[in-house]
Motif scaffolding. Structure first.
Motif, short mmCIF file in Angstrom:
data_model
loop_
_atom_site.label_atom_id
_atom_site.label_comp_id
_atom_site.label_asym_id
_atom_site.label_seq_id
_atom_site.Cartn_x
_atom_site.Cartn_y
_atom_site.Cartn_z
N PRO A 446 0.82 -1.24 0.00
CA PRO A 446 0.00 0.00 0.00
C PRO A 446 0.84 1.27 0.00
O PRO A 446 0.44 2.29 -0.58
CB PRO A 446 -0.83 -0.11 1.28
CG PRO A 446 -0.92 -1.56 1.54
CD PRO A 446 0.39 -2.13 1.07
N TYR A 447 2.01 1.25 0.65
CA TYR A 447 2.87 2.43 0.63
C TYR A 447 3.52 2.61 -0.74
O TYR A 447 3.75 3.74 -1.18
CB TYR A 447 3.96 2.31 1.71
CG TYR A 447 3.43 2.35 3.11
CD1 TYR A 447 3.52 1.24 3.94
CD2 TYR A 447 2.83 3.49 3.63
CE1 TYR A 447 3.04 1.27 5.24
CE2 TYR A 447 2.34 3.53 4.93
CZ TYR A 447 2.46 2.42 5.71
OH TYR A 447 1.97 2.45 7.00
N ASP A 449 2.10 1.63 -3.60
CA ASP A 449 1.04 1.99 -4.54
C ASP A 449 0.42 3.34 -4.25
O ASP A 449 -0.51 3.75 -4.94
CB ASP A 449 -0.07 0.92 -4.51
CG ASP A 449 0.29 -0.28 -5.37
OD1 ASP A 449 -0.47 -1.26 -5.35
OD2 ASP A 449 1.32 -0.22 -6.05
N ALA A 450 0.89 4.03 -3.20
CA ALA A 450 0.33 5.35 -2.90
C ALA A 450 0.71 6.34 -4.01
O ALA A 450 1.65 6.11 -4.78
CB ALA A 450 0.86 5.83 -1.55
N ASN A 451 -0.04 7.42 -4.04
CA ASN A 451 0.21 8.44 -5.05
C ASN A 451 0.23 9.82 -4.38
O ASN A 451 -0.84 10.33 -4.04
CB ASN A 451 -0.87 8.38 -6.12
CG ASN A 451 -0.50 9.18 -7.35
OD1 ASN A 451 0.59 9.74 -7.43
ND2 ASN A 451 -1.39 9.25 -8.30
N PRO A 452 1.40 10.43 -4.16
CA PRO A 452 2.74 10.01 -4.58
C PRO A 452 3.27 8.84 -3.75
O PRO A 452 2.83 8.62 -2.63
CB PRO A 452 3.59 11.26 -4.34
CG PRO A 452 2.88 11.98 -3.26
CD PRO A 452 1.42 11.71 -3.44
N GLN A 454 5.23 6.45 -1.39
CA GLN A 454 5.95 6.60 -0.13
C GLN A 454 7.18 5.70 -0.11
O GLN A 454 8.15 6.01 0.57
CB GLN A 454 5.03 6.27 1.05
CG GLN A 454 3.90 7.29 1.21
CD GLN A 454 2.95 6.90 2.32
OE1 GLN A 454 2.05 6.08 2.13
NE2 GLN A 454 3.12 7.48 3.47
#
Lengths: 521, 223, 232
Positions: A446-447, A449-452, A454
């Motif tokens: 999940p970090y 795939d974050a936008n922006p 991580q």
């Protein structure tokens, strides 16, 4: 006016009163009838003759004499009832029969009544009419009657009961003793009851009794079997998996192909490729010694790539044994690059405090980690300059790349939460990469795939390390584990599949058939 | 003013002042915590400097806490050894190992050959073997799960695990079509969705627990 | 190979077998190995903490630091002495102050990190999936990206709903809202089962690498011992 004393309360009343004005007791006895018919008790409802006015009735001589005696008695000092009884008994010659305390007029009446009744003969029973049969009491009533008193009847006990000597009931028999009643307060007599108890209830009663009796007594623990089905299952699985892996180690066979790289692996590769000459990289060894096999295999190709790029490495750790792991990694796994402590890399050691220590890395690194693991001043002193890997570095944002080797999800999350925002805000080219244990992949993705983003790239487990090794050709360490690793994974799947099929079909095979259940029914 | 060491009592009901007992440690936790938290959101130089100083002291205290833990470990095992209780032999072994390691590593340093020898031949084999045991135990757990609880969720759990395991390893060089893509899809969509929900839940829980400490409702330091 | 290395290999081999004996059941050999391990770990930690933290941060500034450094080192030293009172049950109350200090800092750091590092970015990330203008390497097909985005959104929301609403007692006759929540919980449980299955596979993968490494070590050790014997 003459007065008469009440026989009950003893208070003086006028002579012409029939009943006492204080307690309503009769002052004058009822007149006895002259004939036998008149002697029978009137059969009215109350059974009491109505009194007649004294003026109308003729006062008999005995009553007149009695009143004269009373008048004379009043003048004498008060005498006890015993003395009076003694006088009366002397006068009548019947010493034992006069109840103590009984007024003599009552006694006279009783005597006359008894004499009148003596003349009356009881009517003979009519032969045509048989006498009434004695009542047949039911058994339960007879038992109650016997159980209560233990004697067949009440009347026959009256003769044995004492005569009351004091109080207004003096001279009477069968008077309940007040003292005895008050001092001896007993509850109602218990009656033996016979309950109807079923067999099931008797079983429950026995169980309850055993439970109560066993309270407080220590019970011996049940003996565990030395070898149970769980032990056999565990040994069988261990034997199957270990034999398969050892077989693949001893007889390797054809080496299997390494997996293709994933997007996140390629991103990390790109970040390292884009490092400038002499780029400075912070490498955090934040895994436990137990995970050394997987993390060493996964990170060896990555660190190798960094060394090929000529990057200066700063080694830190937020676990106490991390610095020793870091030293071992550099010396034993990357000997070909001849990296020297203090020249190409510096080991700043352990920074305590967990998450709080990462905040210190964002603040003032020289203050957080002033010395190397060998005890040298890392940030320069009067006698030596700043070590090359640390030149121009004040905090974590000054590094070109931060690489974290981690096996714990909380530690990985702490690096992302505390360090990454600082890196992103302080330096546009700053990046955070990770080499993680396979168990962290779902937590870290999940970090990524974050936008922006991580996390800008990561390698997960032996599979990720193998795909990275395939990219840059450094496959030795990964190869030594890869084939046996596949055998071990396959054995796990096979065992779980066999168990699943067995447990799903076993109830179907052991279920009793319809004919059997009908026969039993 | 207080009734016991470390407390501040603010007056009494008779004088009309606030009679709530407010331990000093609670004031320390709340005050220090609020200053540190404010530094995350307010960019004031003095506040940032104070925050960094507080965090530095906290990290030093954390190191002291580690030493306190080791001293406690030593004390417990020493008492067990000297009192002759069952397990005294194991306590003796632990104390001997501790003292020997303190001597070697303390004298030669953590990066010396002798220290590395202890690390490579004691620490790594034992920890690595413990993790290796986990592989057997996990397979046993997976087998027992199917026996004890065969509901839909357990089946989904086991099937997901088997697909990921098959797609992670080399599988004897056999390439099953679509297996790798399936693994990637599971990792990037449903598993990531569940993990993101977990992370959000963890984050909310941390905020709730931390705020409880900062308002003094939760006091884990009173012992 | 030096004698020390041979002795080290024998020690490692013995300790490995002693730990593996746990498969038979808890036994004295396993306990001996664990107690040795704990003692060695405690010794390493003690030396590294003293050398790497306490000496440079407390002792050296007090001895050879400037006045400012000395003043700044006194406070953690005092707090450290108070923390040492935790060893004694009678004096443990005085250790509450440094523990409160640690707890306050840890709570604040955790809150700040959770809010700025996880909550805001992850919520933003869940929404940003539906920004079809940005290309993500996997979902080059916009339609597939949208479908995947919906699945991710549903999974995230239902997983969170399960943890917050799904663990209480279930009522016999639920209202409309409760039925909706119950449906959310069941969907969330499916996503959690998939995530935990993935985690289980990851843990097993990590453990399998350790098992392969240990068995390789045992095989190599036996080869190095048995082969010379067989050759003679």
């Amino acid at each position: 006016m003459a007065e008469i004393n009440c026989p009950l309360c003893g208070k003086a009343n006028p002579d012409d009163f029939e009943v006492c004005q204080y307690c309503q007791a009769r002052l004058k006895p009822l007149l006895a009838p002259d004939s036998a018919e008149e002697n029978s008790l009137p059969q009215d409802e109350t059974g009491v003759e109505e009194p007649t006015s004294p003026a109308a009735a003729e006062i008999p001589e005995w009553l007149q004499e009695l009143r004269q005696d009373e008048d004379s008695l009043e003048l004498e000092p008060e005498r006890s009832s015993d003395e009076l009884a003694a006088d009366i008994s002397e006068a009548t010659g019947d010493a034992g029969s006069i109840p103590t305390g009984t007024p003599d007029w009552i006694y006279e009446v009783e005597q006359e009544t008894q004499r009148d009744f003596d003349h009356i003969e009881p009517p003979p029973p009519s032969p045509a009419e048989p006498g009434p049969e004695p009542a047949a009491l039911p058994d339960w009533l007879e038992s109650i009657r016997l159980g209560l008193h233990g004697t067949p009847g009440l009347a026959s006990s009256q003769a044995t009961e004492p005569v009351e000597s004091t109080g207004p009931l003096a001279g009477l028999r069968g008077v309940l003793a007040a003292d005895a009643l008050i001092s001896r307060s007993r509850g109602p007599a218990t009656r033996p009851a016979k309950l109807r108890v079923s067999a099931n209830q008797l079983v429950h009663i026995d169980l309850l009794r055993e439970l109560v009796e066993s309270e407080g007594k220590s019970q011996p623990l049940p003996q565990k079997p030395s070898i149970s089905s769980e032990h056999i299952l565990r040994w069988g699985i261990a034997l199957a998996v270990c034999l398969a892996v050892v077989w693949s180690i001893i007889f390797p066979g054809q080496p299997a192909a390494l997996p293709a790289f994933q997007e996140e692996t390629a991103e990390l590769n790109r970040l390292i490729e884009q490092l400038p000459d002499g780029g400075q990289v912070l490498v955090a060894f934040d895994y436990e010694p137990g995970e050394f096999a997987e993390l060493d295999a996964a990170a060896s190709a990555v660190i190798d790539h960094l060394m090929i790029q000529g990057a200066y490495l700063t080694l830190v750790s937020t676990t106490p044994l991390g610095p020793v792991l870091a030293e071992r990694f550099i010396e034993e796994l990357q000997p070909v690059h001849h990296y020297t402590a203090g020249v190409q890399y510096v080991n700043l050691g352990y920074i305590p405090g967990g998450t709080a220590s990462l905040v210190m890395l964002t603040g003032n690194m020289p203050r957080a980690l002033p010395y190397t693991i060998e005890g040298l001043a890392a940030w320069g002193s009067e006698s030596q300059p700043v070590l090359p890997p640390l030149q121009g570095i004040q905090n974590v944002g000054d590094y070109d790349l931060v690489m974290v080797l981690v096996d714990d999800p909380d530690v990985a999350r702490a690096w992302v939460e505390q360090v990454e925002p600082f890196i992103s805000s302080s330096s546009p080219q700053g990046s955070l990469g990770m080499v993680i244990s396979a168990q962290l992949e779902p937590i870290i993705r999940p970090y990524y795939d974050a936008n922006p983003r991580q996390i800008h790239g990561f390698v997960a487990g032996l599979r990720g390390g193998a795909s990275y090794a395939r990219l840059n050709g450094r496959e030795e360490l990964v190869r030594s584990y890869w084939d046996s690793f596949g055998v071990g994974l396959f054995m796990a799947v096979l065992l779980m599949l066999v168990a699943g099929l067995m447990y799903s079909t076993y109830p179907l095979l052991t279920r009793p058939s319809k004919s059997d259940s009908e026969v039993k029914g | 003013m207080g009734n016991y060491p470390g407390s501040l009592g603010w007056g009494s009901p008779e004088t009309g002042w606030c009679s709530v007992k407010f331990p000093f440690s609670v004031a320390v936790a709340i005050g220090i915590g609020l200053i540190t938290l404010a530094g995350y959101f307010l960019n004031i130089p003095v506040l940032q400097t104070l925050r960094m100083a507080l965090i530095e002291w906290a990290t030093t205290l954390a190191a002291v806490a580690l030493l306190v833990g080791i001293a406690n470990l030593f004390t417990i095992h020493w008492n067990k050894l000297t009192s002759g209780k069952v397990g005294g032999l194991y306590s003796a072994i632990l104390i001997v190992s501790l003292v020997l390691t303190l001597g070697v590593v303390g004298w030669f340093g953590p990066t010396h050959t002798y220290s590395k020898w202890i690390f490579n031949n004691v620490q790594l084999p034992v920890e690595g073997s413990l993790l290796a045991l986990l592989a057997i135990i996990l397979v046993v757990a997976g087998v027992r799960l199917l026996r004890l609880r065969s509901n839909m969720l357990s089946i989904i759990f086991i099937i997901t695990a088997m697909v990921i395991l098959l797609a992670t390893g080399p599988l004897f060089g056999i390439s099953v079509p679509g297996l790798t893509e399936l693994r990637s899809w599971i990792a990037q969509v449903p598993a990531m969705a569940g993990a993101r929900g977990l992370l959000l839940g963890i984050g909310l829980g941390i905020v709730a627990a931390g705020l409880r400490v900062l308002i003094g409702s939760d006091r884990p330091y009173r012992g | 190979m030096s004698n020390l290395d041979i002795f080290g290999a024998i020690l490692g081999f013995a300790l490995t077998l002693m730990v593996f004996s746990y498969l038979i059941g808890d036994n004295p050999l396993f306990r001996v190995a664990i107690h040795i391990f704990i003692g060695v770990t405690a010794g390493f930690v003690c030396i590294i903490v003293i050398n790497n933290v306490l000496l440079p941060r407390m002792i050296v500034p007090l001895i050879s630091g400037s006045m400012e450094e000395r003043l700044l080192a006194i406070i953690p030293m005092l707090l450290g002495w108070l923390l040492l009172t935790k060893i004694s049950p009678r004096l443990a109350t005085f250790g509450n102050i440094p523990v409160a200090f640690l707890v306050g800092v840890a709570a604040a750091v955790a809150i700040g990190g959770a809010v700025l590092g996880t909550l805001f970015p992850q919520i933003n990330a869940t929404i940003a999936i539906f920004d079809l203008t940005t290309s993500r390497g996997f979902d080059t097909n916009k339609g597939l990206q949208l479908v995947n985005g919906i699945i991710i959104l549903v999974g995230t929301v239902t997983t969170l709903a399960y943890f917050h609403f799904g663990t209480g007692p279930q009522q016999a006759n639920p209202t409309g809202l409760q039925s909706l929540l119950r449906g959310f919980n069941q969907v969330g449980q499916v996503f959690i089962a998939i995530t935990f299955g993935f985690l289980f596979a990851g843990v097993y993968s990590a453990a399998m690498v350790a098992l392969v490494e240990r068995l390789s070590f045992i095989v190599d050790f036996l080869k190095s011992v048995l082969l010379p014997l067989l050759s003679t």
